[in-house]
Write an enzyme that holds these catalytic residues in place. Structure first.
Site, PDB file in Angstrom:
ATOM      1  N   HIS A 143       1.121  -4.175 -69.588  1.00  0.00           N
ATOM      2  CA  HIS A 143       1.943  -4.366 -68.288  1.00  0.00           C
ATOM      3  C   HIS A 143       3.097  -3.206 -68.364  1.00  0.00           C
ATOM      4  CE1 HIS A 143       3.695  -7.661 -65.133  1.00  0.00           C
ATOM      5  NE2 HIS A 143       2.843  -6.141 -64.168  1.00  0.00           N
ATOM      6  N   ARG A 144       3.696  -2.727 -67.177  1.00  0.00           N
ATOM      7  CA  ARG A 144       4.891  -1.912 -67.752  1.00  0.00           C
ATOM      8  C   ARG A 144       5.377  -0.924 -69.072  1.00  0.00           C
ATOM      9  NH1 ARG A 144       7.852  -6.788 -64.231  1.00  0.00           N
ATOM     10  NH2 ARG A 144       6.451  -6.817 -63.128  1.00  0.00           N
ATOM     11  N   GLU A 161       0.104   0.397 -68.037  1.00  0.00           N
ATOM     12  CA  GLU A 161       0.167  -0.139 -66.391  1.00  0.00           C
ATOM     13  C   GLU A 161       1.789   0.450 -65.930  1.00  0.00           C
ATOM     14  OE1 GLU A 161       1.349  -2.234 -62.656  1.00  0.00           O
ATOM     15  OE2 GLU A 161       1.752  -2.312 -64.318  1.00  0.00           O
ATOM     16  N   ASP A 181       4.727   1.078 -62.752  1.00  0.00           N
ATOM     17  CA  ASP A 181       4.708   1.162 -60.724  1.00  0.00           C
ATOM     18  C   ASP A 181       5.232   2.559 -60.948  1.00  0.00           C
ATOM     19  OD1 ASP A 181       3.901  -1.783 -60.647  1.00  0.00           O
ATOM     20  OD2 ASP A 181       5.508  -1.349 -62.195  1.00  0.00           O
ATOM     21  N   HIS A 210       9.963  -1.169 -60.871  1.00  0.00           N
ATOM     22  CA  HIS A 210       8.704  -1.898 -60.926  1.00  0.00           C
ATOM     23  C   HIS A 210       9.547  -2.497 -59.176  1.00  0.00           C
ATOM     24  CE1 HIS A 210       7.822  -6.146 -59.386  1.00  0.00           C
ATOM     25  NE2 HIS A 210       6.894  -5.834 -59.913  1.00  0.00           N
ATOM     26  N   GLU A 234       0.105   2.195 -60.766  1.00  0.00           N
ATOM     27  CA  GLU A 234       0.531   1.031 -59.379  1.00  0.00           C
ATOM     28  C   GLU A 234       1.113   1.291 -57.667  1.00  0.00           C
ATOM     29  OE1 GLU A 234       1.458  -3.112 -60.093  1.00  0.00           O
ATOM     30  OE2 GLU A 234       1.707  -3.359 -57.947  1.00  0.00           O
ATOM     31  N   LYS A 245       3.328   1.158 -55.660  1.00  0.00           N
ATOM     32  CA  LYS A 245       4.326  -0.190 -55.339  1.00  0.00           C
ATOM     33  C   LYS A 245       5.194   0.105 -53.477  1.00  0.00           C
ATOM     34  CE  LYS A 245       5.111  -3.283 -57.721  1.00  0.00           C
ATOM     35  NZ  LYS A 245       4.310  -4.334 -57.734  1.00  0.00           N
ATOM     36  N   ASP A 277       1.581  -8.400 -70.797  1.00  0.00           N
ATOM     37  CA  ASP A 277       3.075  -7.996 -71.168  1.00  0.00           C
ATOM     38  C   ASP A 277       3.837  -7.939 -72.765  1.00  0.00           C
ATOM     39  OD1 ASP A 277       3.972  -8.244 -68.557  1.00  0.00           O
ATOM     40  OD2 ASP A 277       5.032 -10.127 -69.416  1.00  0.00           O
TER      41      ASP A 277
HETATM   42  O1  G3P Z   1      -1.241  -4.560 -61.843  1.00  0.00           O
HETATM   43  C1  G3P Z   1      -0.562  -5.620 -61.781  1.00  0.00           C
HETATM   44  C2  G3P Z   1       0.131  -6.317 -61.768  1.00  0.00           C
HETATM   45  O2  G3P Z   1       1.614  -4.798 -62.047  1.00  0.00           O
HETATM   46  C3  G3P Z   1       0.626  -6.447 -60.675  1.00  0.00           C
HETATM   47  O3  G3P Z   1       1.950  -7.282 -60.406  1.00  0.00           O
HETATM   48  O4  G3P Z   1       3.889  -7.385 -59.815  1.00  0.00           O
HETATM   49  O5  G3P Z   1       4.054  -6.975 -61.840  1.00  0.00           O
HETATM   50  O6  G3P Z   1       3.296  -5.443 -60.665  1.00  0.00           O
HETATM   51  P1  G3P Z   1       3.250  -7.000 -60.511  1.00  0.00           P
HETATM   52 MG    MG Z   2       2.419  -3.881 -61.192  1.00  0.00          MG
END
Ligand code: G3P
Ligand code: MG
Length: 244
Positions: free
Chosen positions: A8-9, A35, A37, A50, A110, A112, A230
Site C-alpha cells: 500500500h503506497r 498500490e 494513488d 495520496h 487507485e 484519487k 503498509d
Molecule cells: O487501495 C486501498 C487504499 O489505498 C484505499 O485507501 O486512502 O489509503 O488510498 P487510501
Molecule cells: Mg490508495
C-alpha cells in the site's frame, strides 16, 4: 491459491509513501503488487500522491492540481519521514511504469478523484498503461466507481475493483453490475461468509489496509486473494509461515 501481498503506497510503514524507494523496498520485501494513488497536475500529467494537497507528505504546500509536474518534482517527498529520505521525489505514473514493467510485479492503480474530478484522467492513465504493456498486470480501483465504469467502457478486458469503506447491501451483485473483477473493501467489512459469497460470484477480494499480524493471519485463512498492506515484509513472513 495463495494470497497476494499488495504494498500500500509501497513499503509505506517504514519509508515515505508513494516514492520510488518505497516501491523498490516493497519488491525486496516480497510484495506481489504495488498500490499507488494517481492524480493529475495542472499540465495534465498523471502523478502519484495520496492527498489532494502536497502539505502532509512534502516540504511544499497547496493542491496537486495547481502545480505543474516540473514544479512538483522540485519538492521533497521524503524529508517529512526523515532527513535521510530528503532526495525522494514525487513520482510520475510514467516513471513508476518504466520501473515496474520489466519486473514480475502487478500494479493496483487507485484514481484519487473524489474531491476533484480530474477530467480525462482515466484516458491518460489507460494510454500510459497500454504504452508500457501493463494492461494484464494492472487492477484499476477507486472510491469513485464512475471511473471504473469509464475504464471498462474504454478497455473491455481491464480489471477493475471498487474500493468501499461502508457496507454495501449486496457487494457481489453490485461489483458484477459495474463489470468489476474484484472488490477492495475496508477489511472490517468482511466475514468468512461474505468471502465465500464473493468467491461464488467469481470475484477477487483484496481488503485494505491490513497491518496487524492477527488480521493478516485471519484474512489469509478466510482465503482472500490479496492483502493491501503498509507492511509487505511482515505479510510475506506470515504467509510463508502458513504456506510453508
Ligand atoms: O487501495 C486501498 C487504499 O489505498 C484505499 O485507501 O486512502 O489509503 O488510498 P487510501
Ligand atoms: Mg490508495
Amino acid at each position: 491459491m495463495t494470497t497476494h501481498i499488495i504494498a500500500h503506497r509501497g513499503a509505506s510503514g517504514k519509508l515515505p509513501e508513494n516514492t520510488m524507494i518505497a516501491y523498490v523496498q516493497a519488491a525486496k520485501d516480497g510484495a506481489d503488487a504495488i498500490e499507488l494513488d494517481v492524480q493529475l497536475t495542472k499540465d495534465r500529467i498523471p502523478i502519484i500522491m495520496h492527498d489532494e494537497t502536497v502539505d502532509r507528505t512534502t516540504d511544499g504546500y497547496g493542491f496537486v492540481k495547481d502545480y505543474t509536474a516540473k514544479n512538483l518534482k522540485k519538492l521533497s517527498a521524503g524529508s517529512w519521514k526523515g532527513w535521510k529520505y530528503r532526495r525522494a521525489e514525487i513520482p510520475t505514473l510514467e516513471e513508476v511504469l518504466q520501473w515496474i514493467a520489466p519486473t514480475r510485479l502487478d500494479l493496483v492503480i487507485e484514481f484519487k478523484n473524489n474531491l476533484f474530478p480530474y477530467a480525462g484522467m482515466e484516458r491518460l492513465t489507460i494510454e500510459l498503461i497500454e504504452r508500457y504493456g501493463m494492461m494484464e498486470r494492472t487492477i484499476f480501483s477507486s472510491f469513485n466507481h464512475d471511473s471504473l465504469i469509464k475504464i471498462k467502457k474504454m478497455v473491455k478486458e481491464a480489471q477493475t475493483a471498487p474500493l468501499y469503506s461502508k457496507p454495501i447491501a449486496n457487494p457481489a451483485q453490485y461489483a458484477k453490475a459495474i463489470g468489476a473483477a474484484g472488490v477492495h473493501p475496508y477489511f472490517r467489512l468482511l466475514t468468512p461468509t461474505l468471502v465465500q459469497t464473493l468467491h461464488e460470484n467469481g470475484l477477487l477480494i483484496r481488503p485494505f489496509t491490513v497491518n496487524q499480524p492477527h488480521l493478516m493471519e485471519a484474512l489469509i485463512a478466510w482465503g482472500v486473494d490479496g492483502l493491501i498492506t503498509d507492511e509487505p515484509a511482515l505479510a510475506a513472513k506470515i504467509r510463508k509461515k502458513r504456506d510453508g
